[in-house]
Enzyme design. Structure first.
Site, PDB file in Angstrom:
ATOM      1  N   LYS A   1       0.511 -26.071  21.295  1.00 42.26           N
ATOM      2  CA  LYS A   1       0.655 -26.335  19.866  1.00 42.26           C
ATOM      3  C   LYS A   1      -0.624 -26.969  19.340  1.00 42.26           C
ATOM      4  O   LYS A   1      -0.866 -28.152  19.469  1.00 42.26           O
ATOM      5  CB  LYS A   1       1.831 -27.259  19.552  1.00 42.26           C
ATOM      6  CG  LYS A   1       2.143 -27.176  18.064  1.00 42.26           C
ATOM      7  CD  LYS A   1       2.502 -28.475  17.402  1.00 42.26           C
ATOM      8  CE  LYS A   1       1.426 -29.407  17.000  1.00 42.26           C
ATOM      9  NZ  LYS A   1       0.603 -29.042  15.844  1.00 42.26           N
TER      10      LYS A   1
ATOM     11  N   GLY B   1       1.958 -25.039  14.332  1.00 39.54           N
ATOM     12  CA  GLY B   1       2.984 -25.557  13.424  1.00 39.54           C
ATOM     13  C   GLY B   1       2.777 -27.048  13.247  1.00 39.54           C
ATOM     14  O   GLY B   1       1.798 -27.610  13.753  1.00 39.54           O
TER      15      GLY B   1
ATOM     16  N   GLY C   1       3.357 -31.099  13.641  1.00 40.20           N
ATOM     17  CA  GLY C   1       3.694 -31.976  14.757  1.00 40.20           C
ATOM     18  C   GLY C   1       5.145 -32.405  14.739  1.00 40.20           C
ATOM     19  O   GLY C   1       5.818 -32.414  15.773  1.00 40.20           O
TER      20      GLY C   1
ATOM     21  N   VAL D   1       7.299 -28.488  15.439  1.00 38.54           N
ATOM     22  CA  VAL D   1       6.976 -27.781  16.690  1.00 38.54           C
ATOM     23  C   VAL D   1       6.610 -28.780  17.794  1.00 38.54           C
ATOM     24  O   VAL D   1       7.101 -28.692  18.923  1.00 38.54           O
ATOM     25  CB  VAL D   1       5.828 -26.771  16.454  1.00 38.54           C
ATOM     26  CG1 VAL D   1       5.417 -26.107  17.756  1.00 38.54           C
ATOM     27  CG2 VAL D   1       6.249 -25.718  15.438  1.00 38.54           C
ATOM     28  N   GLY D   2       5.759 -29.752  17.447  1.00 37.03           N
ATOM     29  CA  GLY D   2       5.345 -30.749  18.448  1.00 37.03           C
ATOM     30  C   GLY D   2       6.532 -31.538  18.962  1.00 37.03           C
ATOM     31  O   GLY D   2       6.679 -31.773  20.165  1.00 37.03           O
TER      32      GLY D   2
ATOM     33  N   GLU E   1      -4.164 -38.311  26.140  1.00 42.59           N
ATOM     34  CA  GLU E   1      -5.576 -38.623  25.873  1.00 42.59           C
ATOM     35  C   GLU E   1      -5.638 -39.102  24.440  1.00 42.59           C
ATOM     36  O   GLU E   1      -5.511 -38.301  23.509  1.00 42.59           O
ATOM     37  CB  GLU E   1      -6.444 -37.366  26.053  1.00 42.59           C
ATOM     38  CG  GLU E   1      -6.396 -36.756  27.441  1.00 42.59           C
ATOM     39  CD  GLU E   1      -7.110 -37.574  28.495  1.00 42.59           C
ATOM     40  OE1 GLU E   1      -7.685 -38.634  28.171  1.00 42.59           O
ATOM     41  OE2 GLU E   1      -7.081 -37.164  29.665  1.00 42.59           O
TER      42      GLU E   1
ATOM     43  N   CYS F   1     -13.195 -39.227  19.884  1.00 37.24           N
ATOM     44  CA  CYS F   1     -12.446 -40.317  20.503  1.00 37.24           C
ATOM     45  C   CYS F   1     -13.356 -41.181  21.376  1.00 37.24           C
ATOM     46  O   CYS F   1     -13.087 -42.343  21.593  1.00 37.24           O
ATOM     47  CB  CYS F   1     -11.318 -39.744  21.337  1.00 37.24           C
ATOM     48  SG  CYS F   1     -11.882 -38.439  22.444  1.00 37.24           S
TER      49      CYS F   1
ATOM     50  N   GLU G   1      -9.610 -47.617  15.261  1.00 38.01           N
ATOM     51  CA  GLU G   1     -10.410 -46.397  15.347  1.00 38.01           C
ATOM     52  C   GLU G   1     -10.586 -45.826  13.936  1.00 38.01           C
ATOM     53  O   GLU G   1      -9.609 -45.544  13.253  1.00 38.01           O
ATOM     54  CB  GLU G   1      -9.682 -45.393  16.238  1.00 38.01           C
ATOM     55  CG  GLU G   1     -10.496 -44.162  16.496  1.00 38.01           C
ATOM     56  CD  GLU G   1      -9.765 -43.176  17.405  1.00 38.01           C
ATOM     57  OE1 GLU G   1      -8.621 -42.825  17.085  1.00 38.01           O
ATOM     58  OE2 GLU G   1     -10.351 -42.760  18.415  1.00 38.01           O
TER      59      GLU G   1
END
Ligand code: NAD
Length: 473
Positions: A169, A200, A202, A205-206, A244, A278, A378
């Protein structure tokens, strides 16, 4: 205007059950350049079912067959390198040099996995037992927008090398890049269902992939916040999970460092991938006694850095991926000023002479304290914080005083001294006087930067489970 109205399930391009259309932008112009029809939870279930059907046969393929498949996938992706490069520049806004690297990287990760597999032993001995490294099952691979093709191919390479089948995904914001990659991967002619790609949202679908009982393994790259949500969903069926996540990486400039080398290294590490990395070195730790000297040099150097048209070869910082991301970065710049950090380069708003596009001025704050918001959170844009330290012990303490632990950098004229400092940093990777990537070495985070490792044999093992056979022939 590209209309993307197919997803990839069971070896075929099919119309999604989902019927929501989502606009795709060129972030350098803010123009809509395409629309993607998004998959929904039903599509995710179909993709998982296809991967599940493909798993028994695929998991029994031998190493040679899988190496051959990875090589075919590699050849197919490099054959589409130019189309992928165009899509990366157009839809993501990567400057051309970076875009070319990203397009190549997508192919490289596949061939790297094939190389690792050559030497990987799936059967070992432990005392009198035989230990077999067995593929986990269907893997759900959820990827972000900041290196779409690289993450799709990298996670897929490791999953297939291990003998897992996959449902991928990607981010909904990268559908044009995903289309090019999917068409390339399809050309390799793998058995149907071995990998499926469903673009799709998150939350639909996620979330379906993260909770579905037929998914045995999740590998996710994205924000720490979403990573925690995924880990909670996965707990219900005890899925194996690789996360990650984000970072707030320190660039430790030791007091013996040559600033003519340290300053360009700090800028390259900080502004990597237009700051949307990242692993960006966003906290630059500088000895108090040499702070003024460092500031002078970095101010001079940053004046030569261009944030603008990604197709201009002089540009090294492209636009932020979306309006939302641009606004987020602008907010952090304002917060930095409000909390009393001293702006020494850049600031809020677009760069001079830029009237459209989600561009940010290359921004550097000094007099940053490690407890300020801009040093803790971040930002994911070209905004760097210089933090002064008293002595090496203080530098190490500041470097480790973060909830993250993905990557760190140490810069010194004395490699042995820098290595001793590196040994004390809580991060998955520490780079001494270099920004070089090593694909054989594990990559991943300590603390809230993640769980598990990618790349090399460690990356393949994330898709395997050891099984002990006792008394067997
Ligand atoms: P994100 O976490 O918002 O989204 C990542 C992916 O997760 C997308 O595909 C998204 O659609 C999906 N998703 C969102 N909500 C979900 C849910 N509830 N369940 C399942 N999936 C869901 O991150 P992003 O904004 O796309 O990417 C930026 C973030 O990614 C940054 O925080 C960055 O640090 C991180 N990142 C980490 C690495 C790494 O290797 N550690 C690399 C690149 C980016």
């Amino acid at each position: 205007m590209q209309i993307i109205d197919h997803i990839y399930i069971d070896g075929a391009f099919v119309t999604p059950h989902g019927d929501e259309f989502f606009d795709l932008f060129n972030p350098a112009t803010e123009q809509v350049i395409g629309r993607v029809r998004l998959a929904d939870a039903e599509d995710a279930r179909r993709a998982i079912a296809a991967a599940r059907r493909a798993f028994p046969a695929f998991s029994r393929t031998d190493k040679r067959a899988r190496i051959d498949m990875l090589k075919r996938l590699h050849a197919a992706v490099i054959a589409k390198e130019d189309a992928l490069f165009e899509a990366i520049v157009e839809e993501y806004g990567a400057p051309v040099t970076r875009g070319r690297w990203m397009a190549r990287h997508a192919g490289n990760v596949l061939i790297e996995a094939a190389k690792v597999l050559e030497d990987y032993a799936f059967v070992r001995e432990a005392g009198t037992a035989k230990v077999i490294m067995q593929p986990l099952g269907v893997a759900g691979l959820i990827t972000p927008w900041n290196s779409d093709a690289g993450f799709i191919c990298g996670k897929l390479a490791a999953a297939l090398a291990a003998g897992c089948t996959a449902v991928i995904k990607p981010s909904e914001m990268s559908a044009i890049q995903t289309r090019v990659v999917t068409e390339a991967l399809h050309e390799a002619g793998l058995p149907p269902g071995v990998f499926n790609i469903v673009t799709g949202r998150g939350e639909t679908v996620g979330a379906e992939i993260s909770a579905h009982p037929d998914v045995a393994k999740l590998s996710f790259t994205g924000s720490t916040l979403v990573g925690k949500t995924i880990l909670r969903s996965a707990a219900e069926t005890l899925k194996r999970v690789t996360l990650e996540l984000g970072g707030k990486s320190p660039m430790i400039v030791l007091d013996d460092a040559d600033f003519d080398a340290a300053v360009p290294l700090a800028l390259d590490a900080g502004f990597m991938n237009s700051g949307q990395a990242c692993i960006a070195g966003t906290r630059i730790l500088v000895p108090q006694a040499r702070l003024a000297e460092f500031e002078q040099k970095i101010m001079r150097a940053v004046a030569g850095i261009q944030s603008g048209d990604p197709r201009d070869a002089r540009t090294s910082i492209g636009p932020m991926v979306s309006r939302r991301q641009w606004e987020r970065v602008q907010r952090y710049i304002r917060v930095g000023i409000e909390e009393g950090a001293r702006l020494i380069a850049g600031g809020a708003g677009r760069p001079d002479n830029v009237s459209a596009g989600w561009f940010v001025r290359p921004t550097i704050f000094s007099d940053v304290r490690n407890d300020m918001t801009i040093a803790r959170e971040e930002i994911f844009g070209p905004v760097l914080s210089i933090i002064a330290y008293r002595d090496t012990e203080d530098a190490i303490a500041i470097a480790n005083d973060t909830s993250y632990g993905l990557q760190a950098y140490v810069c010194s004229s004395d490699t042995a001294r820098a290595s001793a400092v590196a040994a004390r940093i809580e991060a998955g990777r520490v780079l001494v006087n270099t920004l070089a990537h090593e694909p054989a070495a594990p990559f991943g985070g300590f603390k809230q930067s993640g769980i598990g490792r990618e790349y090399g044999a460690f990356g393949i093992e994330a898709f395997l489970e050891p099984k002990s056979l006792l008394g067997a022939a």
